[in-house]
Design an enzyme around this catalytic site. Structure first.
Site, PDB file in Angstrom:
ATOM      1  N   HIS A  49       1.072  -1.359   0.323  1.00 42.96           N
ATOM      2  CA  HIS A  49       0.103  -0.253   0.026  1.00 42.96           C
ATOM      3  C   HIS A  49       0.919   1.461  -0.065  1.00 42.96           C
ATOM      4  CE1 HIS A  49      -2.244   3.537   1.467  1.00 42.96           C
ATOM      5  NE2 HIS A  49      -3.460   2.691   0.936  1.00 42.96           N
ATOM      6  N   GLU A 109      -5.441  -1.170  -7.799  1.00 40.98           N
ATOM      7  CA  GLU A 109      -5.483  -0.077  -7.792  1.00 40.98           C
ATOM      8  C   GLU A 109      -3.698   0.473  -7.667  1.00 40.98           C
ATOM      9  OE1 GLU A 109      -6.263   1.872  -3.787  1.00 40.98           O
ATOM     10  OE2 GLU A 109      -5.582   3.509  -4.224  1.00 40.98           O
ATOM     11  N   LYS A 111      -0.741   2.913  -7.131  1.00 41.70           N
ATOM     12  CA  LYS A 111      -0.192   4.088  -6.228  1.00 41.70           C
ATOM     13  C   LYS A 111       0.538   4.810  -6.925  1.00 41.70           C
ATOM     14  CE  LYS A 111      -2.407   3.135  -2.583  1.00 41.70           C
ATOM     15  NZ  LYS A 111      -3.444   4.129  -2.220  1.00 41.70           N
TER      16      LYS A 111
END
Ligand code: G3P
Ligand code: MG
Length: 241
Positions: A49, A109, A111
């Site tokens: 993340h 996703e 990043k």
């Protein structure tokens, strides 16, 4: 039917963005998973993340400054040390290989809002091509330039804009940048926004929905999907109706 995506896997109960967490979301009965991608120093898409490894591993430094070999030596069990001895940072390829076999949906996703990873979109598209899973993928990013770029490179794969606060007519905005869906923060996903977007043919999938009251509201409103750290709880709630 509202689709349930395990946010970073089953991140409420398992080490986020690891195979342990993704496999648990599958066992929990989720429709798919959400994961976050950064690029290693040698340009390999890895699933983590943050821009640094500091929070979720026993290492230190920026992902962009570490080679895949260096990243693979780290332990990503994070706050679940007591339950799990060790978990690697997975490569995106490892997760896609596994998900493709299960025909499990993956929201990737990108990043790249803070570190502008050169060639990230092409790099990820190469992997998806190899796994032959176009229709199981949804791309998303807070970096809407990246959504526009993905639209040019892969017009047939679904893309959604991620956002935190009110965008004016987000169902029109997403189409303008080359997206088909919207992924708002739950606070920006009022009933009227969900209805107007979905009436316009734009699926809405808010994040991150962990309380049962909001889950129930989204099921009742026929929201296209949502992201949750607790897919097991969401699946139980969905089917008890
Ligand atoms: O994709 C939904 C959600 O993951 C976006 O926020 O910070 O959890 O990646 P974040
Ligand atoms: Mg995410």
């Amino acid at each position: 039917m509202t689709e349930i995506f395990g946010h970073r896997g089953s991140a409420g109960t398992h080490p986020e963005n690891t195979m342990i967490s993704f496999k648990q979301a599958y066992i929990d009965g989720a429709d798919g998973i959400e994961l976050d991608v950064q690029l290693s120093r040698d340009g390999i898409p890895v699933v983590i993340h943050d821009e640094t490894v500091n929070r979720t591993t026993d290492g230190k430094g920026y992902v962009k400054d570490l080679t895949l070999m260096e990243l693979k030596k780290l332990n990503a069990v994070h706050k679940f040390k007591k339950q799990y001895k060790h978990a690697e940072i997975p490569t995106l390829e490892e997760v896609l290989d596994w998900a493709a076999k299960k025909r499990f949906k993956v929201n990737i996703e990108l990043k790249n809002g803070i570190v502008p990873y050169a060639g990230m979109e092409e790099n990820i598209l190469d992997l998806i091509d190899r796994c032959n899973m176009d229709h199981l993928i949804i791309f998303s990013s807070f970096n809407h330039y990246s959504i526009a770029r993905l639209h040019t490179l892969a017009p047939d794969i679904e893309k959604a804009v991620l956002y935190m606060e009110g965008i004016y007519k987000p169902w029109e905005y997403t189409k303008w940048v080359g997206g088909q869906g919207i992924h708002p923060h739950i606070k920006a996903a009022k009933t009227s926004i969900i209805q107007r977007a979905q009436d316009a043919g734009v699926p809405v999938r808010p994040f991150t929905v962990n309380d049962e009251k909001t889950m129930s509201r989204l099921f009742e409103e026929g929201c296209a999907g949502f992201f949750t750290d607790f897919p097991k709880k969401a699946v139980q709630l969905k089917y008890q109706k």
